[in-house]
Design a protein around this motif. Structure first.
Motif, mmCIF file in Angstrom:
data_model
loop_
_atom_site.group_PDB
_atom_site.id
_atom_site.type_symbol
_atom_site.label_atom_id
_atom_site.label_comp_id
_atom_site.label_asym_id
_atom_site.label_seq_id
_atom_site.Cartn_x
_atom_site.Cartn_y
_atom_site.Cartn_z
ATOM 1 N N VAL A 1 61.881 35.217 41.899
ATOM 2 C CA VAL A 1 61.706 35.234 43.356
ATOM 3 C C VAL A 1 61.580 36.671 43.857
ATOM 4 C CG1 VAL A 1 62.844 34.757 45.560
ATOM 5 C CG2 VAL A 1 62.852 33.029 43.748
ATOM 6 N N LEU A 2 62.416 37.560 43.331
ATOM 7 C CA LEU A 2 62.396 38.964 43.761
ATOM 8 C C LEU A 2 61.090 39.647 43.353
ATOM 9 C CD1 LEU A 2 66.066 40.020 42.882
ATOM 10 C CD2 LEU A 2 65.132 39.499 45.135
ATOM 11 N N LYS A 3 60.573 39.322 42.170
ATOM 12 C CA LYS A 3 59.317 39.932 41.706
ATOM 13 C C LYS A 3 58.131 39.534 42.578
ATOM 14 C CE LYS A 3 60.617 40.269 36.808
ATOM 15 N NZ LYS A 3 60.437 39.686 35.446
ATOM 16 N N LYS A 4 58.165 38.330 43.115
ATOM 17 C CA LYS A 4 57.043 37.841 43.924
ATOM 18 C C LYS A 4 57.104 38.326 45.375
ATOM 19 C CE LYS A 4 56.516 33.599 41.207
ATOM 20 N NZ LYS A 4 56.712 32.116 41.191
ATOM 21 N N ASN A 5 58.270 38.811 45.809
ATOM 22 C CA ASN A 5 58.428 39.242 47.198
ATOM 23 C C ASN A 5 57.762 40.605 47.408
ATOM 24 O OD1 ASN A 5 59.597 40.276 49.720
ATOM 25 N ND2 ASN A 5 60.930 38.489 49.586
ATOM 26 N N LYS A 6 56.788 40.656 48.315
ATOM 27 C CA LYS A 6 56.003 41.875 48.532
ATOM 28 C C LYS A 6 56.780 42.958 49.296
ATOM 29 C CE LYS A 6 51.580 39.413 48.507
ATOM 30 N NZ LYS A 6 50.364 39.062 49.287
ATOM 31 N N ASP A 7 57.899 42.576 49.926
ATOM 32 C CA ASP A 7 58.703 43.552 50.675
ATOM 33 C C ASP A 7 59.665 44.326 49.777
ATOM 34 O OD1 ASP A 7 57.696 42.972 53.289
ATOM 35 O OD2 ASP A 7 58.816 41.087 53.220
ATOM 36 N N ILE A 8 59.807 43.880 48.523
ATOM 37 C CA ILE A 8 60.768 44.502 47.608
ATOM 38 C C ILE A 8 60.071 45.530 46.730
ATOM 39 C CG2 ILE A 8 62.284 44.058 45.638
ATOM 40 C CD1 ILE A 8 62.968 41.375 46.936
ATOM 41 N N LEU A 9 60.628 46.730 46.713
ATOM 42 C CA LEU A 9 60.062 47.813 45.908
ATOM 43 C C LEU A 9 60.584 47.760 44.474
ATOM 44 C CD1 LEU A 9 58.208 50.291 46.144
ATOM 45 C CD2 LEU A 9 60.244 51.660 46.653
ATOM 46 N N ASN A 10 61.907 47.656 44.310
ATOM 47 C CA ASN A 10 62.525 47.574 42.987
ATOM 48 C C ASN A 10 63.843 46.819 43.085
ATOM 49 O OD1 ASN A 10 60.933 49.184 40.931
ATOM 50 N ND2 ASN A 10 61.142 50.733 42.531
ATOM 51 N N PHE A 11 64.322 46.328 41.941
ATOM 52 C CA PHE A 11 65.654 45.726 41.895
ATOM 53 C C PHE A 11 66.261 45.973 40.522
ATOM 54 C CE2 PHE A 11 62.805 42.346 40.493
ATOM 55 C CZ PHE A 11 63.465 41.805 39.402
ATOM 56 N N SER A 12 67.590 45.876 40.461
ATOM 57 C CA SER A 12 68.300 46.182 39.219
ATOM 58 C C SER A 12 69.509 45.273 39.087
ATOM 59 C CB SER A 12 68.734 47.650 39.218
ATOM 60 O OG SER A 12 69.597 47.927 38.132
ATOM 61 N N LYS A 13 69.834 44.902 37.844
ATOM 62 C CA LYS A 13 71.007 44.067 37.565
ATOM 63 C C LYS A 13 72.229 44.965 37.333
ATOM 64 C CE LYS A 13 69.076 41.883 34.078
ATOM 65 N NZ LYS A 13 67.709 42.439 34.109
ATOM 66 N N VAL A 14 73.403 44.501 37.830
ATOM 67 C CA VAL A 14 74.634 45.295 37.768
ATOM 68 C C VAL A 14 75.804 44.414 37.363
ATOM 69 C CG1 VAL A 14 76.285 46.680 39.120
ATOM 70 C CG2 VAL A 14 73.833 46.930 39.528
ATOM 71 N N ILE A 15 76.690 44.971 36.528
ATOM 72 C CA ILE A 15 77.988 44.360 36.229
ATOM 73 C C ILE A 15 79.047 45.439 36.449
ATOM 74 C CG2 ILE A 15 79.471 43.328 34.468
ATOM 75 C CD1 ILE A 15 76.967 42.277 33.087
ATOM 76 N N GLU A 16 80.041 45.136 37.265
ATOM 77 C CA GLU A 16 81.065 46.140 37.574
ATOM 78 C C GLU A 16 82.458 45.555 37.405
ATOM 79 O OE1 GLU A 16 82.521 48.435 41.560
ATOM 80 O OE2 GLU A 16 80.392 48.664 41.044
ATOM 81 N N GLU A 17 83.326 46.296 36.680
ATOM 82 C CA GLU A 17 84.712 45.871 36.460
ATOM 83 C C GLU A 17 85.614 47.096 36.351
ATOM 84 O OE1 GLU A 17 86.432 43.280 36.508
ATOM 85 O OE2 GLU A 17 85.141 41.537 36.165
ATOM 86 N N LYS A 18 86.910 46.874 36.583
ATOM 87 C CA LYS A 18 87.898 47.919 36.340
ATOM 88 C C LYS A 18 88.186 47.999 34.850
ATOM 89 C CE LYS A 18 90.677 48.258 40.567
ATOM 90 N NZ LYS A 18 92.023 48.067 41.140
ATOM 91 N N VAL A 19 88.369 49.220 34.355
ATOM 92 C CA VAL A 19 88.693 49.432 32.950
ATOM 93 C C VAL A 19 89.787 50.489 32.835
ATOM 94 C CG1 VAL A 19 86.407 48.811 32.081
ATOM 95 C CG2 VAL A 19 86.879 51.187 32.722
#
Length: 401
Positions: free
Chosen positions: A84-102
């Motif tokens: 869905v994000l790839k097809k959206n013309k208003d989106i320039l880039n996107f990135s996947k994130v995983i965040e946790e305390k260590v």
């Protein structure tokens, strides 16, 4: 008759008064208003600069849009969301994130940190690589190459770009039952620090690493994500793009704009700005009592002239207007002088960075048109009200000897 009151008021202000003390009090009222307006304009301009400064601070933490799962930490149907994000013309880039305390340990020193696992497209959304002041951004060849926040690195004395020593990251394992060996408690990985970036209140104790490292530490399947961060072609259209994505992705995905993601932070900034405005509005209100004093002293000084004007047929209402216009002229001169002086001080700070907030960090300044309007309206309202109130003399005051 309409212009006579204003003409006499301008003469009262500019012509020589009957007493040096009255001249002093009149121009003291102008000066006091100018100083109060200058102070208010400069402080509001500083807060306008702080808003931009704070936006830069959180730019590397929050993207234009952030997508999360409403149930659980990992995003379900991740591939569908990416399509869905790839097809959206208003989106320039996107990135996947995983965040946790260590927990991170090096040579017997330990600390709690935030591990943010990102993919190779992350810098196209949040250009944190541009803020690196020592070393380089991880090249994502190896999953244990990381970027570390400055204060965390200093506390633990972790070497940068050194193959001799490695710090170790520990991630607690979820589960139940009896612990029989060390591996039942946590997963651990040695990390290689390739670069350092400056921290702030939003990015203290952060470690930026390839997303594969967080997947391994958390025992997650490959191509997992807690969040998807999105950079838009036009950030000002964030709300419209959000509505469009909500209709396509459904209710299983929660989408927040940068402002919503950091709502508490911006609420604090706006509250501080409001209180500063109210404080300086009070200062201007107190300053206007100099104006009241100037009008009263002027009435006493010009009492004989006022009696003569009324005897010649000058309406009492126009005499009141004369004192009112005198007060308005004092306020106008004070506002204009204050705004000019405030603007000069702001440009002085912009070009010289003479005044420092802390250390080598200068006070940020931003000159915007709204600040001129806010200060002018505040000073004008108080000045006009005081001028109107103290210009209301009665006929008995004129006729009484």
């Amino acid at each position: 008759m309409k212009n006579i009151a204003f003409y006499i008021a301008s003469r009262y202000l500019l012509a020589k008064k009957g007493s040096t003390a009255i001249t002093f009090i009149t121009w003291l009222a102008v000066s006091a208003m100018a100083v109060a307006v200058t102070a208010m304009f400069v402080i509001i301009s500083v807060f306008s600069g702080l808003e931009d400064f704070n936006k830069d601070l959180v730019a590397n933490l929050h993207a234009d849009l952030t997508l999360k799962s409403r149930s659980g930490k990992t995003i379900k149907n991740l591939q569908q969301a990416e399509d869905v994000l790839k097809k959206n013309k208003d989106i320039l880039n996107f990135s996947k994130v995983i965040e946790e305390k260590v927990y991170i340990n090096y040579s017997g020193k330990g600390d709690i940190a935030y591990l943010r696992g990102v993919d190779s497209a992350y810098t196209k959304v949040n250009p944190i690589d541009k803020s690196i002041f020592y070393g380089t951004y991880p090249n994502f060849k190896y999953s244990n190459e990381v970027l570390m926040e400055h204060s965390l690195k200093n506390r633990l004395s972790i070497p940068v770009d050194s193959t001799a020593d490695f710090a170790t990251i520990f991630m607690p394992k979820p589960g139940t039952g009896i612990i029989t060996k060390e591996e039942d408690i946590y997963n651990k990985k040695n990390i290689f620090v390739t670069g350092i970036f400056p921290g702030n209140e939003q990015l203290n104790n952060y470690i930026i690493a390839p997303i594969e490292l967080t997947e391994e530490l958390l025992d997650l399947p490959k191509k997992s994500a807690y969040q998807i961060v999105v950079k838009l072609k036009k950030p000002e259209n964030a709300d419209l793009v959000k509505q469009n994505l909500v209709s396509q992705l459904g209710k299983t995905i929660e989408i927040k704009t940068k402002e919503e993601e950091n709502a508490a932070f911006w609420k604090m900034i706006n509250t501080e700005k409001l209180f500063i405005y109210l404080i300086f509005a009070l200062v201007i209100f107190i300053t206007t009592f100099n104006l009241a004093g100037a009008i009263i002293i002027l009435q006493l000084d010009k009492k004989e002239q006022a009696r003569s004007l009324v005897s010649l047929g000058f309406p009492l209402a126009h005499l009141r207007k004369t004192y009112f216009y005198t007060g308005v002229l004092i306020v106008t001169l004070g506002i204009i002088s204050g705004l000019i002086l405030g603007t000069l001080l702001c440009y002085f700070q912009l070009y010289t960075e003479f005044f420092k907030a802390i250390g080598t960090l200068p006070f940020p300044i931003k000159i915007v048109g709204n600040n001129y309007i806010i200060v002018t309206l505040t000073a004008s309202v108080f000045g006009i009200l005081i001028s109107w109130f103290f210009s209301k003399i009665g006929k008995g005051y004129i006729t009484k000897s």
